[in-house]
Design a protein around this motif. Structure first.
Motif, PDB file in Angstrom:
ATOM      1  N   LEU A 107       0.843  -1.201   0.000  1.00 52.31           N
ATOM      2  CA  LEU A 107       0.000   0.000   0.000  1.00 52.31           C
ATOM      3  C   LEU A 107       0.879   1.252   0.000  1.00 52.31           C
ATOM      4  O   LEU A 107       1.749   1.405   0.863  1.00 52.31           O
ATOM      5  N   PRO A 108       0.662   2.167  -0.940  1.00 56.48           N
ATOM      6  CA  PRO A 108       1.426   3.417  -0.940  1.00 56.48           C
ATOM      7  C   PRO A 108       0.977   4.348   0.178  1.00 56.48           C
ATOM      8  O   PRO A 108      -0.017   4.086   0.860  1.00 56.48           O
ATOM      9  N   ASN A 109       1.724   5.416   0.346  1.00 58.62           N
ATOM     10  CA  ASN A 109       1.378   6.413   1.357  1.00 58.62           C
ATOM     11  C   ASN A 109       0.106   7.158   0.956  1.00 58.62           C
ATOM     12  O   ASN A 109      -0.190   7.332  -0.236  1.00 58.62           O
ATOM     13  N   PHE A 208      14.338  -1.031   2.397  1.00 55.36           N
ATOM     14  CA  PHE A 208      12.968  -1.175   2.877  1.00 55.36           C
ATOM     15  C   PHE A 208      12.555   0.029   3.716  1.00 55.36           C
ATOM     16  O   PHE A 208      11.427   0.522   3.602  1.00 55.36           O
ATOM     17  N   GLY A 209      13.476   0.529   4.546  1.00 60.67           N
ATOM     18  CA  GLY A 209      13.144   1.598   5.478  1.00 60.67           C
ATOM     19  C   GLY A 209      12.621   2.848   4.822  1.00 60.67           C
ATOM     20  O   GLY A 209      11.704   3.505   5.335  1.00 60.67           O
ATOM     21  N   THR A 210      13.178   3.217   3.669  1.00 63.96           N
ATOM     22  CA  THR A 210      12.734   4.441   2.989  1.00 63.96           C
ATOM     23  C   THR A 210      11.755   4.165   1.852  1.00 63.96           C
ATOM     24  O   THR A 210      11.317   5.089   1.169  1.00 63.96           O
ATOM     25  N   GLY A 211      11.424   2.886   1.637  1.00 60.47           N
ATOM     26  CA  GLY A 211      10.353   2.566   0.696  1.00 60.47           C
ATOM     27  C   GLY A 211      10.800   2.231  -0.708  1.00 60.47           C
ATOM     28  O   GLY A 211       9.959   2.050  -1.589  1.00 60.47           O
ATOM     29  N   ASP A 328       0.780  11.298 -10.231  1.00 63.44           N
ATOM     30  CA  ASP A 328       2.215  11.466 -10.479  1.00 63.44           C
ATOM     31  C   ASP A 328       3.033  11.412  -9.199  1.00 63.44           C
ATOM     32  O   ASP A 328       4.246  11.577  -9.216  1.00 63.44           O
ATOM     33  N   LEU A 329       2.350  11.185  -8.083  1.00 63.42           N
ATOM     34  CA  LEU A 329       3.010  11.174  -6.784  1.00 63.42           C
ATOM     35  C   LEU A 329       3.714   9.836  -6.578  1.00 63.42           C
ATOM     36  O   LEU A 329       3.216   8.794  -6.999  1.00 63.42           O
ATOM     37  N   SER A 330       4.877   9.859  -5.928  1.00 62.74           N
ATOM     38  CA  SER A 330       5.620   8.627  -5.700  1.00 62.74           C
ATOM     39  C   SER A 330       4.908   7.735  -4.689  1.00 62.74           C
ATOM     40  O   SER A 330       4.015   8.177  -3.953  1.00 62.74           O
ATOM     41  N   VAL A 355      10.867  17.874  -3.782  1.00 64.79           N
ATOM     42  CA  VAL A 355      10.866  18.125  -2.338  1.00 64.79           C
ATOM     43  C   VAL A 355       9.588  17.498  -1.785  1.00 64.79           C
ATOM     44  O   VAL A 355       8.490  17.861  -2.205  1.00 64.79           O
ATOM     45  N   SER A 356       9.743  16.562  -0.851  1.00 63.76           N
ATOM     46  CA  SER A 356       8.605  15.749  -0.426  1.00 63.76           C
ATOM     47  C   SER A 356       8.487  15.663   1.088  1.00 63.76           C
ATOM     48  O   SER A 356       9.484  15.694   1.807  1.00 63.76           O
ATOM     49  N   ASN A 357       7.237  15.533   1.528  1.00 61.82           N
ATOM     50  CA  ASN A 357       6.935  15.188   2.908  1.00 61.82           C
ATOM     51  C   ASN A 357       6.340  13.782   2.892  1.00 61.82           C
ATOM     52  O   ASN A 357       5.361  13.522   2.195  1.00 61.82           O
ATOM     53  N   PHE A 358       6.944  12.868   3.650  1.00 57.95           N
ATOM     54  CA  PHE A 358       6.458  11.500   3.715  1.00 57.95           C
ATOM     55  C   PHE A 358       5.583  11.273   4.947  1.00 57.95           C
ATOM     56  O   PHE A 358       5.112  10.153   5.168  1.00 57.95           O
ATOM     57  N   GLU A 359       5.413  12.351   5.747  1.00 55.16           N
ATOM     58  CA  GLU A 359       4.693  12.242   7.014  1.00 55.16           C
ATOM     59  C   GLU A 359       5.265  11.054   7.804  1.00 55.16           C
ATOM     60  O   GLU A 359       6.471  10.929   7.925  1.00 55.16           O
ATOM     61  N   ALA A 360       4.426  10.168   8.333  1.00 54.51           N
ATOM     62  CA  ALA A 360       4.926   9.077   9.185  1.00 54.51           C
ATOM     63  C   ALA A 360       5.176   7.786   8.415  1.00 54.51           C
ATOM     64  O   ALA A 360       5.532   6.772   9.004  1.00 54.51           O
TER      65      ALA A 360
END
Length: 422
Positions: A107-109, A208-211, A328-330, A355-360
Motif C-alpha cells: 500500500l502506498p502512502n 525497505f526503510g525508505t520505501g 504522479d506522486l511517488s 521536495v517531499s513530505n512522507f509524514e509518518a
C-alpha cells in the motif's frame, strides 16, 4: 508503511485517499483487515493457552511432593498437549503475520489534502515561476552538441567504459561538476544542515526503510553476492541513520545534507528524454533530509521549498515549481513539489528537484520514534529534497548561457569553478 490502527479503524478513508493516487486498495485493505483480525484472535488464544500451561505446570511439583504421582503424570500430559497446541498457534500466527506484512507494504502512502487529483504529469499544478527564459535564437545548440564541441563531456567514451547513461566529464566539465557539488553543500550547511558522507551501497533493511524496496527493486542496481544495493539517492542511507532510533524532545529538528553519486536503471526510458544528460544511470546529486515532529513537518516543507528555490534563483535559471497530482506522486510521498528549469535549446522543462513530505510513512517502516510531552511514543515525520540533482542543471546551464561559441558561468559559481567561461 501505513499503520494497522488506521487500516482497522477507517478502511474507507484509506481506500478513498489512495484512489487519488489511482490506486485501487479495496481488495488489499479488506484482506489486511481479515488477517489483522486473525492475528489478534490467534494472539488472544495463544496468550490464554500459555497462561493455562503455566498455571497447571506449577501444580506438578506440589503433586509430586504429596506423592500423587498419577495425578502429576496426568498434569504433565496436559501440559505437553498445551505445549503442542501453543506451538501450532505460533506457527499459524507466524504464517498469518508474514502474509499480513507482505500485503501492508504494497500500500502506498496516503496523499495529503493539498494533493490535486489527476492521472499523470499533465495534471500537475504550476504554483510558481521565476527568472526569465532567454531568447537564444535559431542557432542555439543542445547541451550534448555543446559538450562535444567544447570537449567537456564525452558520451561515447562513457559507452565504451560502461554503457549508455554513464558520461565522462573532462576538463572544465569535470571542474563544473565539482563546483556545483561544493556550492550546493556550502549553501545547505550555511542553512543549518549537517553534512554527512554516507556509503553509496546499502543493505536490504535500508532499502525497505525508505520505501525503495520492494516497490522499486527493479530500478535499483543490485550487488547479488553481498545483497547490497547501489543508492538511487542519498535519501536512502541518510534517512536510515535514524532507523530504530528514539529521539528526545530536544533532538528536533534533524537536518542533514549529503552528496552521493546516484545509480538508477531507468528501465523503460527512451527517446528524447534520454538524450545527453536528460536521463542517466549514474549521476551526482546533493540531498537535504529533515526529521520533524508531525506538527512542524509542513512548515519544514515550506522552508525546504524556499531553500531550493533560492539555489535555483542564484544560478539564474528560469524555473517553475509544480505541486504533483495524485497520479504522479511517488509510492512513499504524501505530497511532492517538483522544481523544473527551462532548457532553451531543447525548448522543454527539465526536472531538477523533488521536495517531499512522507509524514509518518517512512518512519513507521524505519521504527523512527520520539517521546512526546506526555512520554508517549510517537512516529516522527521525514522529509527530503534534491538540492540539487546535477545533470539537468548542467544541461540548462550550458544551453541557456551559450554565447558566441562559449558558455558564460553564472556569477555565483565563479568562485567555485575558478573560471568565468568555457
Amino acid at each position: 508503511m501505513l499503520t494497522l490502527k488506521l487500516l482497522r479503524e477507517d478502511p474507507e478513508f484509506v481506500i478513498r485517499k489512495l484512489a487519488v493516487k489511482n490506486f485501487d486498495a479495496r481488495e488489499i485493505v479488506t484482506k489486511i483487515n481479515e488477517l489483522d483480525s486473525n492475528r489478534r484472535a490467534l494472539q488472544t488464544e495463544l496468550d490464554a493457552c500459555l497462561a493455562q500451561q503455566n498455571k497447571i505446570a506449577s501444580q506438578i511439583g506440589a503433586l509430586m511432593k504429596q506423592g500423587r504421582k498419577e495425578e502429576a503424570e496426568a498434569v504433565k500430559k496436559e501440559v505437553a498437549a498445551l505445549k503442542e497446541h501453543s506451538k501450532s498457534l505460533e506457527e499459524k500466527s507466524q504464517a498469518n503475520n508474514a502474509e499480513l506484512n507482505s500485503l501492508i507494504v504494497l500500500l502506498p502512502n496516503i496523499p495529503c489534502d493539498l494533493v490535486p487529483e489527476g492521472k499523470n504529469s499533465d495534471d500537475n499544478v504550476v504554483v510558481k515561476m521565476g527568472n526569465e527564459i532567454p531568447d537564444l535564437g535559431p542557432d542555439a545548440l543542445p547541451h550534448w552538441e555543446l559538450a562535444k564541441k567544447l570537449d567537456i563531456i564525452d558520451f561515447d567514451l562513457g559507452v565504451k567504459l560502461t554503457g549508455a547513461g554513464f558520461p565522462v566529464y573532462k576538463g572544465k566539465g569535470a571542474r563544473l561538476q565539482r563546483a556545483l557539488i561544493n556550492y550546493f553543500l556550502d549553501i545547505n550547511t550555511k542553512a543549518g544542515y549537517l553534512e554527512v558522507e554516507p556509503p553509496v551501497m546499502v543493505n536490504e533493511a535500508s532499502g525497505f526503510g525508505t520505501g525503495q524496496l520492494p516497490d522499486k527493486e527493479g530500478q535499483m542496481y543490485h550487488a547479488n553476492l553481498d545483497n547490497y544495493y547501489l543508492v538511487p539517492t542519498a535519501e536512502v542511507p541518510v534517512t536510515n541513520i535514524y532507523r530504530d532510533v528514539i529521539l528526545g524532545p530536544d533532538d528536533f529538528p534533524v537536518k542533514m545534507t549529503a552528496y552521493t553519486p546516484c545509480f538508477r536503471r531507468e528501465a523503460g526510458s527512451y527517446g528524447k528524454d534520454v538524450r545527453g544528460l536528460n536521463r542517466l544511470h549514474q549521476f551526482d546529486k546533493v540531498e537535504i533530509v529533515r526529521i520533524e515532529k508531525p506538527e512542524n513537518s509542513y512548515a519544514a516543507l515550506d522552508e525546504m521549498i524556499a531553500h531550493v528555490e533560492g539555489i535555483v534563483k542564484s544560478l539564474g535559471l528560469p524555473y517553475r515549481i509544480l505541486r504533483l497530482c495524485g497520479g504522479d506522486l511517488s509510492f512513499t510521498s504524501a505530497i511532492t513539489y517538483d522544481f523544473e528549469v527551462y532548457s532553451a535549446a531543447q525548448g522543454r522543462w527539465l526536472e531538477i528537484s523533488s521536495v517531499s513530505n512522507f509524514e509518518a510513512y517512512q518512519a513507521n517502516r524505519l521504527k523512527l520514534r520520539y517521546k512526546d510531552a506526555d512520554g508517549k511514543m510517537q512516529l516522527a515525520h521525514t522529509l527530503n529534497g534534491s538540492s540539487l540533482a546535477l545533470p539537468r542543471v548542467v544541461a540548462a546551464l550550458l544551453e541557456n548561457n551559450q554565447k558566441d561559441g562559449h558558455i558564460v558561468i553564472p556569477e555565483a559559481l565563479r568562485a567555485y569553478t575558478g573560471f568565468d567561461i568555457i
